[in-house]
Design an enzyme around this catalytic site. Structure first.
Site, PDB file in Angstrom:
ATOM      1  N   ARG A  76      22.013  33.722  24.260  1.00  0.00           N
ATOM      2  CA  ARG A  76      22.402  33.933  25.652  1.00  0.00           C
ATOM      3  C   ARG A  76      21.161  34.053  26.529  1.00  0.00           C
ATOM      4  O   ARG A  76      21.111  33.519  27.637  1.00  0.00           O
ATOM      5  CB  ARG A  76      23.255  35.200  25.777  1.00  0.00           C
ATOM      6  CG  ARG A  76      24.639  35.129  25.164  1.00  0.00           C
ATOM      7  CD  ARG A  76      25.690  34.611  26.119  1.00  0.00           C
ATOM      8  NE  ARG A  76      25.785  35.381  27.339  1.00  0.00           N
ATOM      9  CZ  ARG A  76      26.417  36.552  27.469  1.00  0.00           C
ATOM     10  NH1 ARG A  76      27.013  37.107  26.414  1.00  0.00           N
ATOM     11  NH2 ARG A  76      26.469  37.155  28.636  1.00  0.00           N
TER      12      ARG A  76
ATOM     13  N   CYS B   2      21.954  43.353  30.886  1.00  0.00           N
ATOM     14  CA  CYS B   2      22.693  42.637  29.837  1.00  0.00           C
ATOM     15  C   CYS B   2      23.617  41.659  30.543  1.00  0.00           C
ATOM     16  O   CYS B   2      23.212  41.026  31.516  1.00  0.00           O
ATOM     17  CB  CYS B   2      23.455  43.612  28.932  1.00  0.00           C
ATOM     18  SG  CYS B   2      24.675  44.626  29.795  1.00  0.00           S
TER      19      CYS B   2
END
Length: 274
Positions: free
Chosen positions: A171, A231
């Site tokens: 990611r 995040c």
């Protein structure tokens, strides 16, 4: 009370208020769950259900945005919390969502600790469990000076702080697309990638402090300098903030995280490793 407490310590501390902080609804890739139903089926004896899924700013277009201090205070009063009540939070989640609860409650100045290993370790040791809802008396909690701090989008655009990103390496690099269609791939320029599973043992307990420190240092984070964590939506960023807290660094948290940064046309996006 230490920031991280053991199951043995909690079992011998009957005056501590225990809150179940299992969370589910906006963690990408998670299977559908009903944390309240799970709590009523089985929870640590004497615990109350925090309902972290609803402890958010429901007016925000972003997922799981932090609530107001007033909402935190009202939730705590509804759970029987007084201003001096000591609280331990735990979860039954692979995403260690009790860390998010720890961070949220500290925004209101709460003295709160984390149960090391959470529900999984408590059950594995055969410790007391209960079922059904838990009805608490109304408490008289009043907020105090914050023990945790958030960063806004505008602050992140100009920050000189170190930035640590808790998402997976794929990611972070952009090799894997973001699960939200409106969000670009990649990461905040200059940030470092520290996937949150690096902090845990196979039984979901935290690694020793020396190993936690090594995780930060191996990823070029200097714990003597200011740090902000991020995040996908501000949930697992709290894990990094808690790990830093154990080592004496009171990191801030970028609550909008990549779901905000990656969806904005006016923010720079980086691809590849840090």
């Amino acid at each position: 009370m230490d920031g991280l407490v053991t199951t043995e310590w909690l079992a011998d501390s009957p005056q501590i208020l225990v809150l179940d902080a299992t969370y589910s609804s906006t963690v990408p890739g998670s299977s559908p769950r009903d944390p309240r139903a799970e709590f009523e089926t089985e929870h640590i004896a004497g615990a109350c259900f925090l309902d972290l899924d609803s402890l958010i700013d429901e007016t925000s277009p972003l997922p799981s945005t932090m609530p107001t201090i007033a909402k935190i205070a009202e939730r705590l009063r509804s759970l029987g919390v007084d201003t001096e009540t000591q609280i331990v939070v735990y979860d039954n989640s692979p995403h260690h969502t009790a860390c998010r609860a720890w961070w949220i409650l500290r925004l209101a100045g709460v003295d709160v600790a984390l149960l090391d290993g959470g529900m999984a370790k408590w059950k594995a040791e055969g410790r007391p469990l209960e079922s059904g809802p838990h009805n608490a008396r109304r408490g008289e909690f009043e907020p105090r000076a914050p023990k945790a701090h958030a960063r806004s989008l505008e602050e992140m655009k100009t920050t000189k702080e170190q930035i640590a990103d808790a998402r997976s390496a794929t990611r972070f690099t952009g090799e894997e697309k973001d699960p939200r269609a409106e969000v670009a791939a990649g990461h905040i320029p200059g940030s470092r990638n520290i996937p949150y599973p690096l902090f845990f043992n196979p039984d979901r307990s935290w690694k020793p402090l020396a190993q936690i420190r090594a995780v930060f240092e191996d990823n070029n984070i200097d714990l003597a300098r200011p740090l902000v964590t991020t995040c996908g939506s501000g949930i697992t960023a709290a894990i990094l903030a808690f790990g830093a807290h154990l080592l004496g660094n009171e990191a801030a948290l970028y609550d909008g995280s990549w779901s905000e940064w990656g969806s904005r046309p006016d923010t720079a996006k980086a691809l590849g490793p840090a």
